[in-house]
Design an enzyme around this catalytic site. Structure first.
Site, PDB file in Angstrom:
ATOM      1  N   HIS A 280      97.716 -36.476  32.905  1.00 58.81           N
ATOM      2  CA  HIS A 280      98.284 -35.882  31.719  1.00 58.81           C
ATOM      3  C   HIS A 280      99.682 -35.879  31.901  1.00 58.81           C
ATOM      4  O   HIS A 280     100.343 -35.516  33.044  1.00 58.81           O
ATOM      5  CB  HIS A 280      97.683 -34.888  31.151  1.00 58.81           C
ATOM      6  CG  HIS A 280      97.680 -33.666  32.076  1.00 58.81           C
ATOM      7  ND1 HIS A 280      96.861 -33.190  33.405  1.00 58.81           N
ATOM      8  CD2 HIS A 280      98.728 -32.548  31.798  1.00 58.81           C
ATOM      9  CE1 HIS A 280      97.329 -32.114  33.522  1.00 58.81           C
ATOM     10  NE2 HIS A 280      98.188 -31.738  32.930  1.00 58.81           N
TER      11      HIS A 280
ATOM     12  N   ASP B  77     102.410 -32.683  30.058  1.00 55.16           N
ATOM     13  CA  ASP B  77     102.515 -31.426  29.482  1.00 55.16           C
ATOM     14  C   ASP B  77     103.214 -31.568  28.190  1.00 55.16           C
ATOM     15  O   ASP B  77     104.189 -32.167  27.871  1.00 55.16           O
ATOM     16  CB  ASP B  77     103.110 -30.433  30.379  1.00 55.16           C
ATOM     17  CG  ASP B  77     102.129 -29.972  31.414  1.00 55.16           C
ATOM     18  OD1 ASP B  77     101.085 -30.592  31.568  1.00 55.16           O
ATOM     19  OD2 ASP B  77     102.690 -29.164  32.339  1.00 55.16           O
TER      20      ASP B  77
ATOM     21  N   HIS C 275     100.587 -36.206  35.879  1.00 58.19           N
ATOM     22  CA  HIS C 275     100.131 -35.468  36.909  1.00 58.19           C
ATOM     23  C   HIS C 275      98.778 -35.110  36.818  1.00 58.19           C
ATOM     24  O   HIS C 275      98.362 -35.210  35.677  1.00 58.19           O
ATOM     25  CB  HIS C 275     100.899 -33.985  37.358  1.00 58.19           C
ATOM     26  CG  HIS C 275     101.195 -33.217  36.279  1.00 58.19           C
ATOM     27  ND1 HIS C 275     102.038 -33.653  34.999  1.00 58.19           N
ATOM     28  CD2 HIS C 275     100.670 -31.959  35.567  1.00 58.19           C
ATOM     29  CE1 HIS C 275     101.861 -32.478  34.120  1.00 58.19           C
ATOM     30  NE2 HIS C 275     101.049 -31.535  34.623  1.00 58.19           N
TER      31      HIS C 275
ATOM     32  N   ARG D  98      90.034 -23.667  44.444  1.00 60.38           N
ATOM     33  CA  ARG D  98      91.385 -23.591  44.140  1.00 60.38           C
ATOM     34  C   ARG D  98      91.895 -22.887  42.583  1.00 60.38           C
ATOM     35  O   ARG D  98      91.252 -22.946  41.728  1.00 60.38           O
ATOM     36  CB  ARG D  98      92.095 -24.944  44.200  1.00 60.38           C
ATOM     37  CG  ARG D  98      93.594 -25.120  43.440  1.00 60.38           C
ATOM     38  CD  ARG D  98      93.984 -26.447  43.412  1.00 60.38           C
ATOM     39  NE  ARG D  98      95.593 -26.474  43.147  1.00 60.38           N
ATOM     40  CZ  ARG D  98      96.197 -26.852  42.166  1.00 60.38           C
ATOM     41  NH1 ARG D  98      95.500 -26.597  40.924  1.00 60.38           N
ATOM     42  NH2 ARG D  98      97.388 -26.815  42.030  1.00 60.38           N
TER      43      ARG D  98
END
Length: 345
Positions: free
Chosen positions: A222, A224, A278, A288
């Protein structure tokens, strides 16, 4: 701003009776796992280090300050991503943020889904991908997507999480203002609008270990939808981005903050600064954590480049957000800036 199917709410989702902190991925998406013959096909990805910028150089005299600003602009043009040290957010705040975040996500799934004890607005908790029709569309992650309005000025001294979120947001907001001002200066323009608490938000992310398929997406590819994003991540790794048409894995640096350009800044800069695709790849053995701050203007702010010829037509942030939500609902993914191209392009 992650604009994916995560922005839709889960419908008719089963609630686990046990106290497991993990979302019920396998139960809800059983049909996808049953029909899958292999994991999402991810080719080998080379590791890269993002451009590193020491913001202390802004305080070392005219020559160092000018060179630092040029490095910030060059990274924004060529990478759309860079990392910063000496950024003004104290190590103590970053460590407290991580500590409280780990505690929050360790709660039972049913408590998180109900936003129990967090006092965040309904719908703040997101997980998976409600509209996924195959494993390639499934994000193996959970998040609290929290408006700054839910955090600032809460005066809840007994809530350590909200207190450290307020400290973190205040410091990161100042960093964003500084970076946006510098990037505007490098274009010979000035960003006049103020970003506001009602549209800026924090996203607390957890990517559970995914031993089933080691190459599952933690978050789907996607861009941002904000102006700029500030990310604090741990040392587990998994963030990947597109550079010159190829995917690269970002080498994590726990001492630095990662900065990336959003769609609004790409449009306002007339494609000078790049909002690049990204994603996050899940880890088969380790969970994570990351915290992202999304710097956004008011919904009625007009995004328009002062440079001719303009690549995009003028639009408001509210219009852009609404279009993204409609596309996600209809197509299962965001289309983004191509929707706003002028016909001449």
């Amino acid at each position: 701003m992650v604009a994916s199917a995560n922005d839709s709410e889960h419908l008719n989702q089963p609630v686990r009776m046990e106290d497991s902190p993990d979302p019920p991925f396998e139960e809800v998406y059983k049909s996808l796992f049953d029909s899958a013959t292999a994991a999402p096909e991810l080719s080998a990805v080379e590791e890269c280090e993002l451009p590193m910028i020491d913001l202390e150089e802004l305080n070392l005299g005219d020559i160092s300050r000018r060179a630092c600003k040029q490095k910030i602009a060059r990274a924004s043009r060529e990478w759309g991503f860079f990392q910063v040290i000496n950024h003004g957010i104290s190590r103590e705040v970053l460590e407290k943020m991580r500590e409280e975040q780990v505690k929050l996500f360790a709660k039972p799934f049913s408590d998180k889904a109900a936003c129990k004890d967090s006092n965040f607005s309904a719908g703040s908790y997101r997980w998976g991908t409600p509209t996924a029709t195959c494993l390639k569309q499934l994000s193996w992650s959970e998040a609290f997507h929290v408006s700054l309005s839910d955090v600032l000025g809460s005066h809840d001294i007994n809530n350590n999480l909200r207190s450290v979120m307020e400290q973190f947001a205040g410091m990161v907001s100042k960093l964003c203002e500084k970076l946006v001002e510098i990037l505007g200066e490098e274009l010979g323009q000035k960003w006049e609008e103020k970003c506001v608490a009602s549209t800026c938000y924090l996203r607390l992310n957890r990517y559970p270990a995914c031993p089933i398929f080691p190459e599952m997406f933690g978050i789907m590819p996607h861009t941002d939808s904000d102006f700029i994003t500030v990310l604090h991540q741990d040392n587990i790794g998994g963030l990947q981005l597109v550079k010159d048409g190829s995917w690269f894995s970002v080498k994590p640096n726990h001492q630095a903050l990662v900065i990336n350009i959003g769609d609004l800044f790409q449009a306002w800069s007339n494609n000078v600064y790049k909002s690049v695709e990204h994603r996050v790849v899940a880890n088969p053995q380790k969970e994570r954590f990351s915290t992202a701050y999304f710097f956004c203007p008011s919904y009625d702010t007009v995004i328009a480049s002062g440079v001719e010829p303009c690549v995009y037509r003028s639009f408001t942030f509210g219009e852009y957000r609404k279009q993204v939500q409609e596309d996600v609902k209809i197509f299962g993914h965001k289309i983004g800036l191509p929707r706003f191209l002028l016909q001449t392009h």
